[in-house]
Motif scaffolding. Structure first.
Motif, PDB file in Angstrom:
ATOM      1  N   ARG A  29      41.228  -5.404  66.261  1.00  0.00           N
ATOM      2  CA  ARG A  29      41.479  -6.175  64.860  1.00  0.00           C
ATOM      3  C   ARG A  29      41.061  -5.384  63.889  1.00  0.00           C
ATOM      4  O   ARG A  29      39.887  -4.618  63.978  1.00  0.00           O
ATOM      5  CB  ARG A  29      40.826  -7.611  64.889  1.00  0.00           C
ATOM      6  CG  ARG A  29      41.587  -8.499  65.682  1.00  0.00           C
ATOM      7  CD  ARG A  29      41.144 -10.041  65.614  1.00  0.00           C
ATOM      8  NE  ARG A  29      41.559 -10.833  66.471  1.00  0.00           N
ATOM      9  CZ  ARG A  29      43.080 -11.516  66.415  1.00  0.00           C
ATOM     10  NH1 ARG A  29      43.585 -11.443  65.359  1.00  0.00           N
ATOM     11  NH2 ARG A  29      43.216 -12.258  67.396  1.00  0.00           N
ATOM     12  N   THR A  30      41.465  -5.503  62.690  1.00  0.00           N
ATOM     13  CA  THR A  30      41.146  -4.535  61.259  1.00  0.00           C
ATOM     14  C   THR A  30      39.975  -5.390  60.932  1.00  0.00           C
ATOM     15  O   THR A  30      39.941  -6.382  60.994  1.00  0.00           O
ATOM     16  CB  THR A  30      42.436  -4.626  60.527  1.00  0.00           C
ATOM     17  OG1 THR A  30      42.797  -5.772  60.132  1.00  0.00           O
ATOM     18  CG2 THR A  30      43.559  -3.853  60.919  1.00  0.00           C
ATOM     19  N   ASN A  31      39.119  -4.418  60.348  1.00  0.00           N
ATOM     20  CA  ASN A  31      38.064  -5.034  59.572  1.00  0.00           C
ATOM     21  C   ASN A  31      38.532  -4.948  58.137  1.00  0.00           C
ATOM     22  O   ASN A  31      39.541  -4.819  57.817  1.00  0.00           O
ATOM     23  CB  ASN A  31      36.903  -4.196  59.793  1.00  0.00           C
ATOM     24  CG  ASN A  31      36.909  -2.620  59.402  1.00  0.00           C
ATOM     25  OD1 ASN A  31      37.592  -2.277  58.445  1.00  0.00           O
ATOM     26  ND2 ASN A  31      36.456  -1.817  60.175  1.00  0.00           N
ATOM     27  N   ASP A  32      37.524  -5.169  57.164  1.00  0.00           N
ATOM     28  CA  ASP A  32      37.876  -5.530  55.740  1.00  0.00           C
ATOM     29  C   ASP A  32      37.597  -4.352  54.674  1.00  0.00           C
ATOM     30  O   ASP A  32      37.384  -4.762  53.709  1.00  0.00           O
ATOM     31  CB  ASP A  32      37.243  -6.782  55.255  1.00  0.00           C
ATOM     32  CG  ASP A  32      35.849  -6.837  55.133  1.00  0.00           C
ATOM     33  OD1 ASP A  32      35.221  -5.811  55.699  1.00  0.00           O
ATOM     34  OD2 ASP A  32      35.240  -7.714  54.988  1.00  0.00           O
ATOM     35  N   SER A  33      37.772  -3.113  55.432  1.00  0.00           N
ATOM     36  CA  SER A  33      37.428  -1.755  54.707  1.00  0.00           C
ATOM     37  C   SER A  33      38.748  -1.311  54.264  1.00  0.00           C
ATOM     38  O   SER A  33      38.792  -0.096  54.249  1.00  0.00           O
ATOM     39  CB  SER A  33      36.557  -0.986  55.270  1.00  0.00           C
ATOM     40  OG  SER A  33      37.501  -0.591  56.711  1.00  0.00           O
ATOM     41  N   ASP A  55      45.900  -6.300  55.823  1.00  0.00           N
ATOM     42  CA  ASP A  55      44.855  -7.173  55.698  1.00  0.00           C
ATOM     43  C   ASP A  55      43.796  -7.044  56.792  1.00  0.00           C
ATOM     44  O   ASP A  55      44.016  -6.381  57.784  1.00  0.00           O
ATOM     45  CB  ASP A  55      45.267  -8.761  55.714  1.00  0.00           C
ATOM     46  CG  ASP A  55      44.571  -9.686  55.098  1.00  0.00           C
ATOM     47  OD1 ASP A  55      43.467  -9.249  54.555  1.00  0.00           O
ATOM     48  OD2 ASP A  55      44.905 -10.911  55.089  1.00  0.00           O
ATOM     49  N   SER A  56      42.605  -7.769  56.824  1.00  0.00           N
ATOM     50  CA  SER A  56      41.741  -7.805  57.660  1.00  0.00           C
ATOM     51  C   SER A  56      42.041  -8.713  59.074  1.00  0.00           C
ATOM     52  O   SER A  56      43.026  -9.566  58.703  1.00  0.00           O
ATOM     53  CB  SER A  56      40.176  -8.325  57.257  1.00  0.00           C
ATOM     54  OG  SER A  56      40.417  -9.455  56.611  1.00  0.00           O
ATOM     55  N   ASN A  57      41.652  -8.381  59.968  1.00  0.00           N
ATOM     56  CA  ASN A  57      41.825  -9.272  61.344  1.00  0.00           C
ATOM     57  C   ASN A  57      43.176  -9.368  61.907  1.00  0.00           C
ATOM     58  O   ASN A  57      43.757 -10.288  62.543  1.00  0.00           O
ATOM     59  CB  ASN A  57      41.451 -10.756  61.036  1.00  0.00           C
ATOM     60  CG  ASN A  57      40.134 -11.128  61.402  1.00  0.00           C
ATOM     61  OD1 ASN A  57      39.466 -10.468  62.375  1.00  0.00           O
ATOM     62  ND2 ASN A  57      39.405 -11.862  60.221  1.00  0.00           N
ATOM     63  N   LYS A  86      38.415   1.492  61.185  1.00  0.00           N
ATOM     64  CA  LYS A  86      38.715   0.686  60.497  1.00  0.00           C
ATOM     65  C   LYS A  86      39.179  -0.656  61.183  1.00  0.00           C
ATOM     66  O   LYS A  86      39.647  -1.656  60.779  1.00  0.00           O
ATOM     67  CB  LYS A  86      40.088   0.907  59.663  1.00  0.00           C
ATOM     68  CG  LYS A  86      40.234   2.086  58.782  1.00  0.00           C
ATOM     69  CD  LYS A  86      39.638   2.022  57.501  1.00  0.00           C
ATOM     70  CE  LYS A  86      39.750   2.938  56.411  1.00  0.00           C
ATOM     71  NZ  LYS A  86      39.008   2.657  55.099  1.00  0.00           N
TER      72      LYS A  86
END
Ligand SMILES: [Zn+2]
Length: 387
Positions: A29-33, A55-57, A86
């Motif tokens: 899952r993507t992080n919030d960076s 987006d994140s997640n 990321k």
């Protein structure tokens, strides 16, 4: 002979069995960076060509790995790359296909929204289109089960919204806008995995006094940028001088001005983008000074990433050419970080070349820098008038 065949058959049977037993993929899952997908592993001065910010997640299926990047499978026919830093790995396999639910199109006092109910934060990409003005969003892994698109009168900018299913596992959302100019949009997930496209409306008064203009002075602090060919002046100092002059003249016209830096500060691209995201400007102008290994090359150039934001950069270049600078050109699909946001029209201005003697001489002249600011503003005003 027979025995050999049996051995070969047995070996290949167990071999393929072993492959299906332990799949060579996993999920992240993507992080919030500010994660973003890239088309490939191409590298130029500004990094590989970006496909989209995410987006994140958002869930991604990793199928291959290189030193710094994962290759992710977006759908049967599409893949992309993402930096390992990321994302974070998650446990448990996910279903590859997800049914979409009903949509809503509506507005509040500032924006229009299109929302799609999904059961997972699926990856997406988007494109701006012109003539007619549209935003298209591809959602990967999404299969239509949408039989209901509510459209409310509170939506002022979204003229039409519909979808296509161009591939078995790709749903394409098409948003047609009312005005010819795209003023920006943001894609994110809101509560319960609702994919949301937030569409900025055209400002009601197209005058500088009613607009919030962001100015980014390139480089700063430890990041010096280019240097002057004869005097060794630093790009970071002169981008700031031009940016401040631009700010002064815009404030005189009663514009609401914000600046990413007003001093000799070291700022990463991530910090600049985060600041701009919080400030939410109507337009962004980035100021840089160019440099080339050939000292004969000189002149002014403007840059955009998305076709929908080209008119601003064209109007500014046309206005700047009245300063009798050579035309280096209007450059599209440019991979500069601050041409990346889809949220507001943006333009990078490379005023002139520090590596060119006559350009450098002019950059040193305060009167020239004043004239640069005046012409950038005249360009913005022409852009507004043409709408
Ligand atoms: Zn620069």
């Amino acid at each position: 002979m027979k025995n050999i065949l049996i051995v070969l058959f047995t070996f290949s049977f167990f071999n393929s069995f072993a492959q299906t037993k332990s799949p060579d993929f996993f999920y992240v899952r993507t992080n919030d960076s500010l994660p973003f997908l890239k088309y490939g592993l191409g590298e130029d001065r500004l990094g590989g060509a970006k496909m989209t910010f995410l987006d994140s997640n958002v869930v991604l299926k990793v199928v291959d790995s290189s030193k710094d990047d994962y290759k992710v499978q977006l759908s049967q026919l599409h893949s992309a790359y993402i930096q390992k830093e990321k994302v974070h790995r998650i446990i448990g396999a996910e279903n590859n296909q997800h049914l979409t639910n009903s949509w809503s199109v509506y507005g509040d006092s500032l924006y229009d929204y299109l929302t799609i109910k999904l059961d997972e934060r699926l990856p997406y990409t988007s494109e701006m289109e012109i003539h007619p003005t549209r935003i298209t969003v591809d959602i990967f892994g999404a299969v239509s089960n949408t039989n209901w698109i509510t459209q409310l009168a509170s939506a002022k900018e979204i003229k039409n919204a519909w979808y296509e299913q161009p591939e078995d596992d790709v749903m394409r959302v098409i948003i047609e806008l009312k005005h010819p100019q795209n003023w920006g949009y943001k894609i994110f997930y809101s509560e319960n995995n609702k994919l949301t496209v937030m569409v900025k409306r055209q400002p009601t008064v197209l005058n500088l006094s009613h607009l919030k203009i962001a100015i980014d002075a390139g480089h700063g602090g430890e990041n010096i940028g280019a240097s002057g060919i004869t005097t060794n002046i630093k790009e970071k100092d002169y981008t700031l001088l031009i940016a401040k002059e631009l700010s002064r003249q815009l404030i005189k016209k009663k514009a609401n001005v914000i600046m990413t830096r007003v001093k000799d500060t070291t700022l990463s691209m991530y910090e600049r983008l985060q600041f701009l995201d919080q400030q939410n400007p109507d337009l962004l102008i980035s100021i840089h000074l160019n440099s080339s290994s050939k000292d004969s090359i000189g002149g002014v150039s403007t840059y955009y990433r998305y076709i929908g934001f080209r008119p601003l950069s064209q109007a500014i270049l046309k206005s700047m050419l009245q300063l009798r600078l050579d035309e280096f050109g209007n450059v599209g699909n440019f991979n500069f970080s601050l041409n990346g946001p889809t949220e507001y029209p943006n333009c990078l201005v490379e005023v002139a070349f520090l590596s060119n003697k006559s350009d450098e001489k002019r950059i040193l002249d305060p009167k020239f820098r004043q004239a640069v600011a005046t012409k950038i503003i005249a360009g913005i005003e022409i852009f507004l008038k043409n709408l």
